[in-house]
Design an enzyme around this catalytic site. Structure first.
Site, short mmCIF file in Angstrom:
data_model
loop_
_atom_site.label_atom_id
_atom_site.label_comp_id
_atom_site.label_asym_id
_atom_site.label_seq_id
_atom_site.Cartn_x
_atom_site.Cartn_y
_atom_site.Cartn_z
N ARG A 128 -1.09 5.86 -6.14
CA ARG A 128 -1.60 6.28 -4.84
C ARG A 128 -2.19 7.69 -4.89
O ARG A 128 -2.98 8.06 -4.03
CB ARG A 128 -0.49 6.23 -3.80
CG ARG A 128 0.72 7.07 -4.15
CD ARG A 128 1.68 7.22 -2.98
NE ARG A 128 2.32 5.99 -2.59
CZ ARG A 128 3.55 5.61 -2.95
NH1 ARG A 128 4.25 6.38 -3.77
NH2 ARG A 128 4.07 4.50 -2.53
N THR A 183 -2.06 -2.33 -5.84
CA THR A 183 -2.00 -0.97 -5.33
C THR A 183 -0.57 -0.46 -5.41
O THR A 183 0.38 -1.22 -5.64
CB THR A 183 -2.45 -0.91 -3.86
OG1 THR A 183 -1.44 -1.54 -3.03
CG2 THR A 183 -3.78 -1.61 -3.64
N ASP A 184 -0.40 0.82 -5.17
CA ASP A 184 0.91 1.37 -4.90
C ASP A 184 1.27 1.01 -3.46
O ASP A 184 0.45 0.47 -2.72
CB ASP A 184 0.89 2.90 -5.11
CG ASP A 184 2.23 3.44 -5.54
OD1 ASP A 184 3.25 2.82 -5.21
OD2 ASP A 184 2.26 4.49 -6.21
N TRP A 185 2.47 1.36 -3.02
CA TRP A 185 2.95 0.88 -1.72
C TRP A 185 2.28 1.57 -0.53
O TRP A 185 2.13 2.79 -0.50
CB TRP A 185 4.47 1.07 -1.63
CG TRP A 185 5.17 0.10 -2.52
CD1 TRP A 185 5.56 0.32 -3.80
CD2 TRP A 185 5.50 -1.26 -2.22
NE1 TRP A 185 6.12 -0.82 -4.32
CE2 TRP A 185 6.10 -1.80 -3.38
CE3 TRP A 185 5.35 -2.06 -1.09
CZ2 TRP A 185 6.55 -3.11 -3.44
CZ3 TRP A 185 5.80 -3.37 -1.15
CH2 TRP A 185 6.39 -3.88 -2.31
N VAL A 226 -1.93 0.64 -9.73
CA VAL A 226 -2.74 1.86 -9.70
C VAL A 226 -2.08 2.84 -8.74
O VAL A 226 -1.69 2.48 -7.62
CB VAL A 226 -4.18 1.56 -9.28
CG1 VAL A 226 -5.02 2.82 -9.35
CG2 VAL A 226 -4.78 0.48 -10.17
#
Length: 557
Positions: free
Chosen positions: A327, A363-365, A325
């Site tokens: 950010r 999640t994204d980073w 997903v």
């Protein structure tokens, strides 16, 4: 003057003392973590035979536990293991940081300052079982050795749970920040935009099969790609990682891509794919990437939000193992002005309920915590819409939204506190842990997580694979116009014409034409021109070309 010099030297001395204190603090913390880890080591896993069954004694108790028994179903093995895990072990399962590699192919020692954590602390004390390697691996044998060292350390934990190693894309000749890792150790292929230009889904599937074989030889079992975003904003710096702006074509390419990497089903032969960045990062406002705070907004102009979902629907239908997903904030699409992983309308209502996705959601980073070095923040979190919340509340919001795995995070203490304080029910954590364990079992990591270091080079530097990549590059070339002069002369050029070149290897060009130094002497000019971009302050901004596409007068001339 003497007084000024006196204060200057006192200032310099103070700075040096502060740096020394920070270094000692960092070193002491790592040595303490290593000492703790030694107390938590339970020895290497042995292969044992009991009741006629040979098994890996993962928890070192000399008994055949259900989760060690290959004759049982994956569901039975997972439920047994979940029942044995502590809250700390479950919380660690939800973390997914980056892990470094030394030039020798080993894990960095605790006293190394090249990274911001000690590997032994991450794998043993924090119980983390998902990691990424996002740097050039160099020699494939070195990478295979590094992978085996990780598994050897991880198996000395209490339950011997293996590590899943992931990577960003590595096979494209073109590369850049957040797109792909330049890696000449593997076969080279067109980037996804080039693959899309071929229009050949069988070629894309073949690429996936070849890339998966090379990944598996290195120990990489999780691919943090493909990008399922539509390239609807030409100023965005990550277009080359997409399959273009055509939703239907992108959907077809993604289906073939995932089938190549994963196969018909996820099993011990698969490399799991990650479809990203849900619900579509292509429409970045003004072309700025959400890696930077000024690019946090996605702007779905023309009321075309549903168009961006088409490639993701294809990924879901292809049983993609993981969904990342984004950010960024999907402006105007929900009632929650927060980044995607914090938005329950995006994760639970849209992705899970409406689209029916039941796989792992990551999640994204670095959306939660700042990355710190010597106790100082060196990278701020991409916590858009949640900047004023505590780290604990960020984890709580994301988990409640439906997230299973936190990319770039490596501190599970907040999740432990949330469970122990009753803010999150253990059953909710078990939901995520169950999905993550099922995937590890499907990949066969519990029964054999190791790779053959001696075969890694042969697999990754296979001549046939490299020739396939070259042919794919030739097919990906797009001729925009074949009329290149007043008299209508067309390509290909006659051999031995005089050419003037820029940004092209002259030794290669000389095989086909006579290369001249002055443009006035040339019959034709061949220029390899880079697209313009907006130069902003900051190292990362230089690596990710984004913003204006307007050529300046010098470039035009």
């Amino acid at each position: 003057m003497k007084i000024i010099l006196k204060y200057f030297f006192q200032f310099i001395l103070g700075v040096l003392v502060l740096v020394l204190v920070l270094v000692c603090y960092q070193l002491l913390g790592r040595l303490v973590a290593e000492a703790r880890a030694k107390n938590n080591l339970f020895g290497e896993v042995q292969t044992v035979k009991r009741r006629g069954i040979e098994y890996r004694d993962l928890n070192k108790n000399e008994q055949l536990d259900p989760y060690e028994d290959q004759s049982l179903s994956i569901e039975e093995r997972v439920e047994d293991l979940i029942g044995k895990m502590t809250i700390a072990e479950k919380a660690g399962m939800l973390m997914h940081p980056i892990m470094p590699i030394t030039p020798e192919g080993s894990l960095p020692p605790s006293y190394s300052f090249e990274w911001y954590f000690a590997p032994v602390d991450v794998l043993i004390n924090k119980h983390i079982k998902h990691i990424s390697l996002d740097m050039d691996i160099g020699d494939p044998q070195r990478m295979a050795k590094w992978h085996n060292e990780i598994q050897k350390m991880a198996e000395q934990s209490r339950l011997g749970i293996p590590v899943t190693v992931a990577s960003e894309a590595r096979h494209s000749l073109s590369y850049g920040l957040a797109n792909t890792i330049h890696n000449k150790s593997l076969s080279l292929w067109p980037n996804p935009l080039g693959l899309a230009a071929t229009g050949d889904t069988e070629l894309v599937k073949k690429f996936g099969e070849v890339a998966a074989q090379e990944y598996k030889a290195l120990g990489i079992r999780s691919a943090l790609h493909p990008m399922s975003d539509l390239a609807s904003e030409p100023r965005w710096g990550r277009i080359m990682g997409t399959f273009g702006e055509n939703a239907e074509l992108s959907a077809q390419m993604i289906e073939a891509y995932i089938e190549g990497f994963q196969g018909a089903t996820i099993d011990e032969n698969s490399v799991v794919c990650t479809s990203k960045h849900f619900p579509g990062a292509g429409p970045q406002k003004d072309g700025w990437d959400a890696l930077f705070h000024y690019g946090k907004d996605m702007s779905y102009e023309g009321n075309n939000f549903d168009e961006h979902l088409i490639p993701f629907k294809s990924a879901i239908q292809s049983n993609v193992g993981q969904m990342m997903v984004y950010r960024g904030i999907a402006s105007g699409q929900t009632n929650q002005a927060v980044g995607g992983a914090y938005n329950s309308e995006i994760v639970t209502d849209l992705l899970k309920t409406e689209l029916g996705y039941n796989g792992i959601v990551c999640t994204d980073w670095n959306i939660v915590q700042a990355i710190k070095f010597f106790g100082l923040a060196v990278v701020n979190p991409k916590d858009y819409g949640m900047q004023n919340a505590s780290n604990k509340d960020k984890y709580l919001t994301a988990i409640n939204a439906g997230v299973d795995l936190f990319m770039g995070e490596f501190d599970p203490d907040n999740i432990i506190d949330l469970v122990e304080s009753g803010n999150i029910d253990t059953a909710r954590i078990n939901q995520s842990v169950r999905k993550l364990l099922i995937q590890k079992f499907k990949l066969g990591l519990f029964d054999n997580p190791y790779v053959d270091e001696n075969k890694a080079v042969a697999v990754c530097q296979n001549f046939t694979a490299r020739e396939l990549g070259k042919k794919a590059m030739m097919r990906s070339l797009v001729l925009l116009s074949n009329k290149i002069s007043q008299n209508g002369k067309t390509l290909p050029l006659d051999k031995n014409v005089k050419i003037y070149i820029e940004n092209i290897n002259p030794e290669v060009a000389a095989k086909y034409a006579q290369v001249v130094d002055n443009v006035e002497e040339a019959d034709f000019t061949i220029l390899n021109i880079f697209a313009p971009f907006t130069i902003r302050e900051g190292t990362d901004e230089q690596l990710l070309h984004q913003g204006s596409l307007t050529y300046n007068e010098t470039d035009l001339a």
